[in-house]
Design a protein around this motif. Structure first.
Motif, mmCIF file in Angstrom:
data_model
loop_
_atom_site.group_PDB
_atom_site.id
_atom_site.type_symbol
_atom_site.label_atom_id
_atom_site.label_comp_id
_atom_site.label_asym_id
_atom_site.label_seq_id
_atom_site.Cartn_x
_atom_site.Cartn_y
_atom_site.Cartn_z
ATOM 1 N N ASP A 155 0.936 -0.972 -0.042
ATOM 2 C CA ASP A 155 0.017 -0.137 0.078
ATOM 3 C C ASP A 155 0.662 1.133 0.006
ATOM 4 N N GLY A 156 0.497 2.274 -0.779
ATOM 5 C CA GLY A 156 1.374 3.328 -1.077
ATOM 6 C C GLY A 156 2.385 3.517 -1.778
ATOM 7 N N GLU A 157 2.649 2.143 -2.642
ATOM 8 C CA GLU A 157 3.501 2.141 -3.686
ATOM 9 C C GLU A 157 3.126 1.788 -5.040
ATOM 10 N N TRP A 158 1.843 2.041 -5.289
ATOM 11 C CA TRP A 158 1.136 2.043 -6.299
ATOM 12 C C TRP A 158 -0.143 3.010 -6.494
ATOM 13 N N GLU A 159 -0.610 3.145 -7.363
ATOM 14 C CA GLU A 159 -1.559 4.271 -7.686
ATOM 15 C C GLU A 159 -2.824 3.672 -8.623
ATOM 16 N N PRO A 160 -4.073 3.690 -8.129
ATOM 17 C CA PRO A 160 -5.190 3.042 -8.932
ATOM 18 C C PRO A 160 -5.265 3.710 -10.335
ATOM 19 N N ASN A 161 -5.936 2.926 -11.048
ATOM 20 C CA ASN A 161 -5.981 3.389 -12.628
ATOM 21 C C ASN A 161 -7.351 4.454 -12.251
ATOM 22 N N GLU A 162 -7.556 5.144 -13.435
ATOM 23 C CA GLU A 162 -8.423 6.257 -13.362
ATOM 24 C C GLU A 162 -9.904 5.820 -12.932
ATOM 25 N N PHE A 163 -10.222 4.388 -12.903
ATOM 26 C CA PHE A 163 -11.547 3.953 -12.359
ATOM 27 C C PHE A 163 -11.439 3.568 -10.980
ATOM 28 N N GLY A 164 -10.376 3.625 -10.455
ATOM 29 C CA GLY A 164 -10.076 3.104 -9.057
ATOM 30 C C GLY A 164 -9.683 1.665 -8.818
#
Length: 635
Positions: free
Chosen positions: A329-338
């Motif tokens: 957690d915190g090492e990746w970012e969700p896509n535009e749809f979450g």
């Protein structure tokens, strides 16, 4: 020698396709191409380096002096530098000396599109051609029939560096030696296809080839590009298909490789959360950049075009599909749809598969995808990723867990085997017992089997028999076919001396027999991806650890009956239900003496009785061999 002359192989249309991520023949334009201009022989060079301030070709021909032969940048903002250098010839080594706009950084890079490379640890590219007179016309004309999803597909996975070595110096075989020794062995053992772990040039032997720098060059460890063509050619002439491992998932940060190529994040994603792989300490391609997509798809098609490759097994697809793969957690970012899916990767893989299947008839793409991502092997027009097949990792894991158990405990774990049939037809599955299962302390496949020596080999034969009669195509890593005792060691040859022992030679004969069975019985392959191709007879006899099932093809008269006894107990007069009257004939038995078994068998033609059993109107009593698989036909 003359300086660089203004010359281009690119048209405006080429540039438009490149920028749009739709140029799938880039290897015809970028790289080093021996040509003749105005009657003068030389080499046309072209390299993509949009962040470069200057690009020079350095090599043997100019004593590696920067600035002697500077390329010209195109006017169209494509970032391509190009030029024709007269007098340069095939066999000369070279690199690109790149000065970046980004702080004036100077890098010296191998050519991403080189057809040949120096033998590691040397790192320069080599000017080469792809001229070769192929002799596999008959195979190429009929390849579609060999590679179809309703045909036998039995794969022998090979690491060229350790299949066999010669002499006390532990020398690699050459491609030409493989063309003799490997082709003969695979033909004798009966596999329909060979899969090579990555043959593209790689700098570091312990990576097994999975960290590439020369995507368009077969490794020079074993010979020249043409000599690798001879190997493929000879396999085809022997009726054997060729699959290559392909690695679009990541690449190393070696100084001469793709990383930070022109002083910028050119091939890799600039966001480290998407552009760096924490497990492998490697860089990840930027699948959303159109020029990178052109590079990768061009590379896939290059091997199909110039090396007549019949299939691509795509490595580490799961790591590409998920933004949070091996990340906390915190090492990746969700896509535009979450969500956690990498939408750029999904789009890229669909484009890749569409390009492969649209341009080359009779080939297959195979995904090594270890999660439950949906519709991996379904067509893109139906919402799938478009692969032809997907590795059945769940089957592999559950089956090996079951076979590790002492037979006395197996009655409590039969669900480990039967569970695979609840999802077996959700994808076009390939059953893999691959190199990943015989390294890092996992033991060899044979070494996992419980019991004394006889039981270990009986279990191994039973495992392979179960694998070859389970729905799906098959893949077996080298050495497993003769019961290699120890784990795989990439630094040395397989333990070929074991074949002098009857138990190991028996396993090899068993694999040859299973391949013959698979190829000769349409019921084992015609509907291998359809629920219509499988029917349980009895999966609930946990107490005796016995399973029975039917494999079905297009003609019900060719159906085969499979019975597995997972204990070392001979079970006499064991009754199973059958679908119709007739005579039952045993056509395969993993306990046959020729395989190293005890020879318990059902000889002759056995009369099927009108006696209801297992919910069927007919049945028969059989003698079940210990730790064995038996296959029958109704005549």
């Amino acid at each position: 020698m003359s300086k660089v002359q203004g010359y281009s192989l690119f048209t405006d249309f080429d540039i438009d396709l490149f920028k749009a991520g739709k140029h799938f023949r880039l290897y015809e334009k970028l790289g080093a191409h021996p040509i003749e201009v105005d009657g003068v022989s030389g080499v046309y060079f072209a390299v993509w380096a949009p962040s470069a301030r200057s690009v020079s070709v350095v090599g043997d021909f100019n004593y590696w002096i920067q600035g002697e032969h500077q390329l010209n940048v195109r006017w169209d903002s494509s970032g391509i530098w190009e030029g024709f250098i007269p007098g340069v010839q095939k066999g000369i080594t070279y690199k690109y000396k790149i000065q970046s706009d980004n702080g004036g950084i100077i890098t010296e890079k191998a050519d991403p599109f080189a057809f040949y490379c120096e033998k590691p640890p040397l790192t320069a590219s080599v000017i080469w051609d792809l001229d070769y007179q192929w002799k596999d016309t008959n195979w190429m004309k009929t390849r579609k029939e060999h590679n179809a999803l309703d045909k036998p597909y039995s794969v022998y996975e090979v690491h060229l560096g350790s299949w066999k070595r010669h002499g006390s110096e532990n020398r690699f075989l050459t491609y030409l030696e493989f063309a003799d020794e490997l082709v003969a062995y695979v033909k004798e053992t009966g596999f329909t296809h060979v899969e090579f772990m990555p043959v593209m040039e790689y700098p570091y032997d312990p990576s097994w080839g999975y960290q590439l720098v020369g995507y368009f060059a077969p490794t020079s460890r074993f010979g020249t590009p043409q000599e690798f063509m001879v190997l493929v050619d000879k396999l085809h002439q022997a009726g054997i298909g060729v699959i290559l491992d392909w690695v679009p998932s990541h690449f190393p940060d070696d100084a001469h490789g793709l990383g930070f190529f022109d002083g910028s994040n050119l091939f890799e994603h600039p966001d480290r959360r998407k552009g760096y792989h924490p497990d492998w300490k490697s860089l990840v391609f930027n699948y959303g950049r159109n020029e990178v997509r052109s590079f990768l798809i061009s590379n896939a098609l290059f091997w199909l075009q110039h090396y007549h490759i019949d299939g691509l097994r795509v490595d580490a697809v799961a790591s590409m599909l998920y933004l949070d793969y091996s990340r906390k957690d915190g090492e990746w970012e969700p896509n535009e749809f979450g969500g956690r899916e990498n939408l750029d990767t999904i789009s890229f893989l669909k484009d890749f598969n569409e390009a492969v299947y649209a341009n080359y008839e009779g080939v297959q793409t195979i995904a090594e995808e270890s999660t439950s991502f949906p519709m991996v092997s379904r067509p893109t027009f139906a919402g799938g990723l478009g692969f032809g097949m997907k590795w059945m990792m769940g089957w592999m894991h559950d089956t090996l867990q079951y076979f590790k158990k002492d037979p006395i405990h197996r009655k409590y774990h039969q669900n480990d085997l039967t569970f695979s049939m609840t999802y077996a037809f959700s994808e076009n599955f390939m059953l893999p017992l691959s190199h990943d299962e015989v390294v890092y302390g996992k033991n060899s496949i044979a070494g996992r089997m419980p019991g004394d020596e006889w039981q270990k080999f009986a279990n191994l034969r039973l495992l392979y028999g179960y694998m070859f009669t389970h729905p799906g195509t098959k893949l077996l890593f080298m050495g497993a076919e003769f019961g290699q005792s120890g784990e795989w060691n990439f630094e040395q040859s397989l333990d070929w001396h074991l074949l002098q022992y009857p138990s190991h030679e028996g396993v090899r004969k068993l694999i040859a027999g299973l391949n013959d069975l698979y190829k000769s019985q349409p019921a084992l392959y015609e509907k291998q991806f359809s629920p219509e191709g499988f029917e349980w007879i009895n999966y609930s006899d946990h107490h005796n650890a016995v399973m029975a099932y039917i494999r079905k093809g297009n003609n019900s008269k060719e159906d085969v009956i499979v019975v597995c006894n997972f204990t070392p107990v001979v079970r006499q007069n064991y009754r199973i239900g059958l679908p119709r009257k007739g005579k039952l004939v045993e056509i395969f038995n993993s306990d046959a003496e020729v395989f190293g078994g005890s020879g318990v068998a059902n000889s002759g033609k056995l009369t099927i009785e009108s006696s209801p059993y297992d919910g069927r109107d007919y049945s028969i009593e059989l003698d079940l061999a210990p730790l064995a698989l038996m296959v029958f036909r109704i005549s």
